[in-house]
Design a protein around this motif. Structure first.
Motif, PDB file in Angstrom:
ATOM      1  N   LEU A  93       0.839  -1.195   0.000  1.00  0.00           N
ATOM      2  CA  LEU A  93       0.000   0.000   0.000  1.00  0.00           C
ATOM      3  C   LEU A  93       0.878   1.250   0.000  1.00  0.00           C
ATOM      4  O   LEU A  93       1.991   1.245   0.521  1.00  0.00           O
ATOM      5  CB  LEU A  93      -0.930  -0.007   1.215  1.00  0.00           C
ATOM      6  CG  LEU A  93      -1.840  -1.228   1.342  1.00  0.00           C
ATOM      7  CD1 LEU A  93      -2.644  -1.160   2.633  1.00  0.00           C
ATOM      8  CD2 LEU A  93      -2.780  -1.336   0.153  1.00  0.00           C
ATOM      9  N   ASP A  94       0.349   2.321  -0.564  1.00  0.00           N
ATOM     10  CA  ASP A  94       1.105   3.562  -0.729  1.00  0.00           C
ATOM     11  C   ASP A  94       1.321   4.236   0.632  1.00  0.00           C
ATOM     12  O   ASP A  94       0.352   4.583   1.315  1.00  0.00           O
ATOM     13  CB  ASP A  94       0.344   4.498  -1.664  1.00  0.00           C
ATOM     14  CG  ASP A  94       1.175   5.708  -2.062  1.00  0.00           C
ATOM     15  OD1 ASP A  94       2.343   5.794  -1.632  1.00  0.00           O
ATOM     16  OD2 ASP A  94       0.660   6.555  -2.811  1.00  0.00           O
ATOM     17  N   PRO A  95       2.591   4.460   1.029  1.00  0.00           N
ATOM     18  CA  PRO A  95       2.861   5.092   2.334  1.00  0.00           C
ATOM     19  C   PRO A  95       2.975   6.615   2.257  1.00  0.00           C
ATOM     20  O   PRO A  95       3.285   7.253   3.264  1.00  0.00           O
ATOM     21  CB  PRO A  95       4.201   4.475   2.723  1.00  0.00           C
ATOM     22  CG  PRO A  95       4.900   4.279   1.419  1.00  0.00           C
ATOM     23  CD  PRO A  95       3.832   3.977   0.392  1.00  0.00           C
ATOM     24  N   THR A  96       2.723   7.219   1.097  1.00  0.00           N
ATOM     25  CA  THR A  96       2.963   8.655   0.911  1.00  0.00           C
ATOM     26  C   THR A  96       2.169   9.494   1.899  1.00  0.00           C
ATOM     27  O   THR A  96       2.721  10.401   2.547  1.00  0.00           O
ATOM     28  CB  THR A  96       2.611   9.067  -0.535  1.00  0.00           C
ATOM     29  OG1 THR A  96       3.386   8.293  -1.447  1.00  0.00           O
ATOM     30  CG2 THR A  96       2.888  10.534  -0.749  1.00  0.00           C
ATOM     31  N   GLU A  97       0.877   9.231   2.019  1.00  0.00           N
ATOM     32  CA  GLU A  97       0.036  10.037   2.916  1.00  0.00           C
ATOM     33  C   GLU A  97       0.466   9.888   4.364  1.00  0.00           C
ATOM     34  O   GLU A  97       0.449  10.859   5.129  1.00  0.00           O
ATOM     35  CB  GLU A  97      -1.428   9.639   2.748  1.00  0.00           C
ATOM     36  CG  GLU A  97      -2.027   9.978   1.392  1.00  0.00           C
ATOM     37  CD  GLU A  97      -2.013  11.481   1.134  1.00  0.00           C
ATOM     38  OE1 GLU A  97      -2.169  12.246   2.099  1.00  0.00           O
ATOM     39  OE2 GLU A  97      -1.827  11.872  -0.036  1.00  0.00           O
ATOM     40  N   VAL A  98       0.865   8.700   4.753  1.00  0.00           N
ATOM     41  CA  VAL A  98       1.304   8.474   6.133  1.00  0.00           C
ATOM     42  C   VAL A  98       2.603   9.236   6.401  1.00  0.00           C
ATOM     43  O   VAL A  98       2.763   9.876   7.454  1.00  0.00           O
ATOM     44  CB  VAL A  98       1.488   6.972   6.415  1.00  0.00           C
ATOM     45  CG1 VAL A  98       1.946   6.739   7.848  1.00  0.00           C
ATOM     46  CG2 VAL A  98       0.183   6.212   6.156  1.00  0.00           C
ATOM     47  N   LYS A  99       3.524   9.196   5.454  1.00  0.00           N
ATOM     48  CA  LYS A  99       4.790   9.910   5.628  1.00  0.00           C
ATOM     49  C   LYS A  99       4.561  11.422   5.668  1.00  0.00           C
ATOM     50  O   LYS A  99       5.208  12.131   6.445  1.00  0.00           O
ATOM     51  CB  LYS A  99       5.755   9.552   4.506  1.00  0.00           C
ATOM     52  CG  LYS A  99       6.267   8.112   4.579  1.00  0.00           C
ATOM     53  CD  LYS A  99       7.233   7.812   3.454  1.00  0.00           C
ATOM     54  CE  LYS A  99       7.771   6.389   3.571  1.00  0.00           C
ATOM     55  NZ  LYS A  99       8.724   6.059   2.470  1.00  0.00           N
ATOM     56  N   ASN A 207       2.223   6.232  16.368  1.00  0.00           N
ATOM     57  CA  ASN A 207       1.274   5.347  15.688  1.00  0.00           C
ATOM     58  C   ASN A 207       1.493   5.355  14.179  1.00  0.00           C
ATOM     59  O   ASN A 207       1.376   4.322  13.513  1.00  0.00           O
ATOM     60  CB  ASN A 207      -0.155   5.763  16.010  1.00  0.00           C
ATOM     61  CG  ASN A 207      -0.528   5.504  17.463  1.00  0.00           C
ATOM     62  OD1 ASN A 207       0.097   4.681  18.132  1.00  0.00           O
ATOM     63  ND2 ASN A 207      -1.521   6.212  17.957  1.00  0.00           N
ATOM     64  N   ALA A 208       1.806   6.524  13.635  1.00  0.00           N
ATOM     65  CA  ALA A 208       2.039   6.614  12.187  1.00  0.00           C
ATOM     66  C   ALA A 208       3.272   5.818  11.784  1.00  0.00           C
ATOM     67  O   ALA A 208       3.270   5.130  10.759  1.00  0.00           O
ATOM     68  CB  ALA A 208       2.182   8.073  11.777  1.00  0.00           C
ATOM     69  N   TYR A 209       4.333   5.912  12.595  1.00  0.00           N
ATOM     70  CA  TYR A 209       5.533   5.113  12.302  1.00  0.00           C
ATOM     71  C   TYR A 209       5.224   3.616  12.400  1.00  0.00           C
ATOM     72  O   TYR A 209       5.775   2.817  11.636  1.00  0.00           O
ATOM     73  CB  TYR A 209       6.651   5.480  13.266  1.00  0.00           C
ATOM     74  CG  TYR A 209       7.490   6.649  12.810  1.00  0.00           C
ATOM     75  CD1 TYR A 209       8.319   6.546  11.700  1.00  0.00           C
ATOM     76  CD2 TYR A 209       7.465   7.862  13.483  1.00  0.00           C
ATOM     77  CE1 TYR A 209       9.086   7.614  11.263  1.00  0.00           C
ATOM     78  CE2 TYR A 209       8.229   8.945  13.055  1.00  0.00           C
ATOM     79  CZ  TYR A 209       9.039   8.811  11.945  1.00  0.00           C
ATOM     80  OH  TYR A 209       9.790   9.875  11.517  1.00  0.00           O
ATOM     81  N   GLN A 210       4.354   3.233  13.322  1.00  0.00           N
ATOM     82  CA  GLN A 210       3.997   1.819  13.463  1.00  0.00           C
ATOM     83  C   GLN A 210       3.133   1.334  12.305  1.00  0.00           C
ATOM     84  O   GLN A 210       3.095   0.136  12.008  1.00  0.00           O
ATOM     85  CB  GLN A 210       3.266   1.606  14.794  1.00  0.00           C
ATOM     86  CG  GLN A 210       4.144   1.787  16.007  1.00  0.00           C
ATOM     87  CD  GLN A 210       3.375   1.676  17.317  1.00  0.00           C
ATOM     88  OE1 GLN A 210       2.141   1.756  17.333  1.00  0.00           O
ATOM     89  NE2 GLN A 210       4.085   1.503  18.414  1.00  0.00           N
ATOM     90  N   ILE A 211       2.446   2.256  11.633  1.00  0.00           N
ATOM     91  CA  ILE A 211       1.596   1.888  10.498  1.00  0.00           C
ATOM     92  C   ILE A 211       2.435   1.553   9.265  1.00  0.00           C
ATOM     93  O   ILE A 211       2.068   0.676   8.475  1.00  0.00           O
ATOM     94  CB  ILE A 211       0.598   3.029  10.199  1.00  0.00           C
ATOM     95  CG1 ILE A 211      -0.490   3.067  11.273  1.00  0.00           C
ATOM     96  CG2 ILE A 211      -0.030   2.865   8.817  1.00  0.00           C
ATOM     97  CD1 ILE A 211      -1.408   4.261  11.151  1.00  0.00           C
TER      98      ILE A 211
END
Length: 341
Positions: A93-99, A207-211
């Motif tokens: 899955l695309d991690p762009t939004e999370v980063k 939490n974002a890093y864990q995702i």
């Protein structure tokens, strides 16, 4: 040429004996054929068709990653029908939004921490000012108390003035002490609120890093990778699709243990039972026999298919394969022969 019958060339007694023997043989053969037909009609063993399926199938449904991401974009997916082992990556899955979220929250965290430090300094200065004010009021109170004690030899009017001044100093001192007490409570609450804000941002970043590692979906079982349909397009899920939370992405049937989804005619329902042995043959390999047993018999009778012209009713049956065999694949057509004890 004229045909010559052999029996006409034989003597009459021999011809009679030969005719009698042929008649007996015909009767005997007819009797045997009748018995075989009867056995076939009775159907000692019941044979039905079915389809192989995996006993254990792992479905990969898009979960919601935190509070902010209810839709994810697929940037990588394994080939449909590929064989996978436990732990293999199957979907990315695309991690762009999370980063991007992490970068924004880290910037916000610096601001919130700076606000917290500024608040602590401001509150410290305010407490120091109030403490100094209390010290001044305390000194004034002590001075008025001394003046009151010294006025005992003065006139009544002067003593009354000193008493009022002393009471006023006492009220002012209590007011400043109360003000300091309330200010401390307010400051503690403000600091707690700001600390909570900092902790919330820190938690969101954590939490974002864990995702991020969860965006690489991995198979938990060994099996064959099957891509699910995208309900919006009606086609298989592919790279570039945006998938909403709750949508199925893929399935991985575990190939170690298989079952057969088959049925039994309603007229034969009472002839089978759970645990009964079944001989299974693949249509692709009819000469090879696989052993199975009935693991489930349906409780409801239904039409065999949706064709209204056919009124045949059946019960669902599941046959569990007793041995693991890599030649058995989901979706293969088989025939099941229910063996009578």
């Amino acid at each position: 040429m004229r045909q010559i019958h052999i029996t006409r060339c034989l003597p009459h007694p021999v011809r009679c004996l030969l005719t009698f023997a042929l008649a007996c043989l015909a009767v005997a053969c007819g009797s045997g054929d009748s018995d075989d037909a009867k056995k076939a009609a009775e159907g000692k063993n019941i044979v039905e068709t079915g389809e192989l399926a995996a006993i254990n199938t792992r479905s990969f449904v898009l979960t919601r990653f935190g509070r902010y991401w209810y839709e994810m974009r697929i940037i990588g997916i394994l080939e449909h029908g590929a064989i996978v082992n436990a732990g293999d990556s199957i979907i990315q899955l695309d991690p762009t939004e999370v980063k991007r979220f992490i970068i924004e929250r880290e910037s916000s965290l610096e601001t919130e921490r700076a606000n917290l430090e500024k608040l602590r300094v401001d509150h410290s200065n305010r407490i120091n000012d109030l403490t100094s004010s209390i010290k001044n009021e305390t000194s004034s109170f002590n001075l008025k108390q001394i003046e009151l004690e010294s006025s005992r030899f003065e006139t009544e009017r002067l003593r009354r003035i000193k008493e009022l001044e002393f009471e006023q100093a006492k009220i002012t001192l209590r007011k400043e002490e109360k003000r300091l007490e309330l200010t401390r409570i307010i400051i503690e609450n403000q600091l707690k609120i700001q600390e909570i804000r900092v902790a919330q941002v820190e938690t969101e970043i954590l939490n974002a890093y864990q995702i991020l590692p969860l965006l690489t979906l991995r198979s938990s079982v060994a099996g064959v990778f099957q891509i699910a349909n995208n309900w919006r397009t009606g086609t298989l899920v592919k790279v570039g699709d945006n998938i909403y939370t709750g949508n199925n992405l893929a399935n991985v049937p575990e190939l170690a243990w298989m079952k057969v989804n088959t049925f039994i005619n309603e007229n034969d329902f009472l002839k089978i039972r759970t645990g009964q042995k079944v001989t299974v043959r693949l249509d692709a390999l009819p000469e090879i026999v696989f052993d199975g047993e009935i693991s489930y018999i349906g409780k409801l009778c239904h039409l065999r298919d949706n064709n209204k012209k056919s009124r045949q009713k059946v019960f669902d049956v599941e046959v569990r394969m007793l041995k693991s065999d890599l030649r058995l694949k989901p979706g293969m057509t088989v025939s099941c022969e229910y063996l009578n004890d």
